[in-house]
Design an enzyme around this catalytic site. Structure first.
Site, PDB file in Angstrom:
ATOM      1  N   ARG A   1       2.453  -4.391   3.096  1.00  0.00           N
ATOM      2  CA  ARG A   1       3.557  -3.739   3.450  1.00  0.00           C
ATOM      3  C   ARG A   1       3.160  -2.041   3.436  1.00  0.00           C
ATOM      4  NH1 ARG A   1       7.270  -1.152   0.115  1.00  0.00           N
ATOM      5  NH2 ARG A   1       9.108  -0.412   1.408  1.00  0.00           N
ATOM      6  N   LEU A   2       3.284  -1.215   4.337  1.00  0.00           N
ATOM      7  CA  LEU A   2       3.180   0.030   4.012  1.00  0.00           C
ATOM      8  C   LEU A   2       4.172   0.848   3.517  1.00  0.00           C
ATOM      9  CD1 LEU A   2       1.222   0.534   7.524  1.00  0.00           C
ATOM     10  CD2 LEU A   2       0.142   0.112   5.422  1.00  0.00           C
ATOM     11  N   ASP A   3       4.243   1.194   2.209  1.00  0.00           N
ATOM     12  CA  ASP A   3       5.253   1.775   1.643  1.00  0.00           C
ATOM     13  C   ASP A   3       5.461   3.455   1.922  1.00  0.00           C
ATOM     14  OD1 ASP A   3       7.569   1.718  -0.575  1.00  0.00           O
ATOM     15  OD2 ASP A   3       6.249   3.199  -1.329  1.00  0.00           O
ATOM     16  N   ALA A   4       6.636   3.717   2.175  1.00  0.00           N
ATOM     17  CA  ALA A   4       6.739   5.117   2.421  1.00  0.00           C
ATOM     18  C   ALA A   4       5.975   5.956   3.429  1.00  0.00           C
ATOM     19  CB  ALA A   4       6.799   5.977   1.233  1.00  0.00           C
TER      20      ALA A   4
ATOM     21  N   VAL B   1       0.789  -1.191  -0.109  1.00  0.00           N
ATOM     22  CA  VAL B   1       0.206  -0.146   0.029  1.00  0.00           C
ATOM     23  C   VAL B   1       0.904   1.060   0.056  1.00  0.00           C
ATOM     24  CG1 VAL B   1      -1.966   1.370   1.133  1.00  0.00           C
ATOM     25  CG2 VAL B   1      -1.745  -1.030   1.050  1.00  0.00           C
TER      26      VAL B   1
END
Length: 207
Positions: free
Chosen positions: A191-194, A84
């Site tokens: 996975r929480l990107d950035a 995401v």
């Protein structure tokens, strides 16, 4: 998530390049080897400005890889993780294109983080110099709307990746729509990107 080896891969860089090819590998020679498969960005497009981490449509599978039916079938075979992308959205997204045309009349007004939203009283030079950015220069890009109005938007990574105002109802609705799409098609882990860049606070390094 199972306590097993995890596979992390781009779909187009492993096997034959499509989701069906990956499915065949996991059901055949690689059967039982991985507890979870983390599919790196498979959204439309996979070959944007930042290797898929700047999707035009975060809820659409790039058709060169397959479709959501393929994701769903793969998810019935093994646990799937997907990214995401919390911090930003592509400047080519339909949301920004609508906002660029209609400005304050757009339903997406508020989705994009403006300089004023973080510094309502204006930003001083020392405020801007304190901001941490993973790329050279300031994380801000001026844009001119179709009406002639001007905005200064946060662009932490590139000018093509527009930061989302995750505190605004439009930002929350956008991220919730991604999570609903993932859930509908069997994705069980994210996975929480950035995500560390998503919250900006005046007077801080914003990270």
């Amino acid at each position: 998530m199972k306590n097993q080896v995890q596979l992390i891969t781009y779909v187009d860089r492993f096997g034959g390049g499509r989701l069906t090819d990956l499915e065949d590998l996991l059901a055949g020679p690689l059967a039982g080897l991985f507890g979870t498969v983390h599919l790196l960005p498979f959204f439309d497009p996979i070959d944007g400005a930042d290797a898929g981490f700047d999707p035009i449509d975060h809820t659409r599978v790039d058709e060169r890889l397959g479709g959501w039916a393929d994701i769903g079938r793969l998810a019935r075979q093994t646990d799937i993780m997907a990214d995401v992308i919390v911090n930003h959205i592509s400047a080519r997204s339909p949301q920004f294109q609508d906002y660029s045309r209609r400005g304050g009349e757009s339903p997406y007004d508020g989705l994009f983080l403006t300089l004023d939203a973080v510094f309502p009283d204006g930003a001083r030079e020392r405020d801007l110099n304190a901001i941490y950015r993973p790329r050279p220069g300031l994380p801000l890009t001026p844009v001119t709307l179709a009406s002639g109005g001007k905005r200064i938007l946060w662009t932490t990574f590139t000018a093509q990746q527009l930061d989302i105002d995750v505190r605004h109802r439009q930002g929350k609705a956008y991220l919730e729509s991604i999570l609903r799409t993932f859930s509908t098609h069997g994705i069980r882990a994210i996975r929480l990107d950035a995500v560390g860049y998503a919250i900006k606070r005046a007077g801080s390094s914003c990270f």
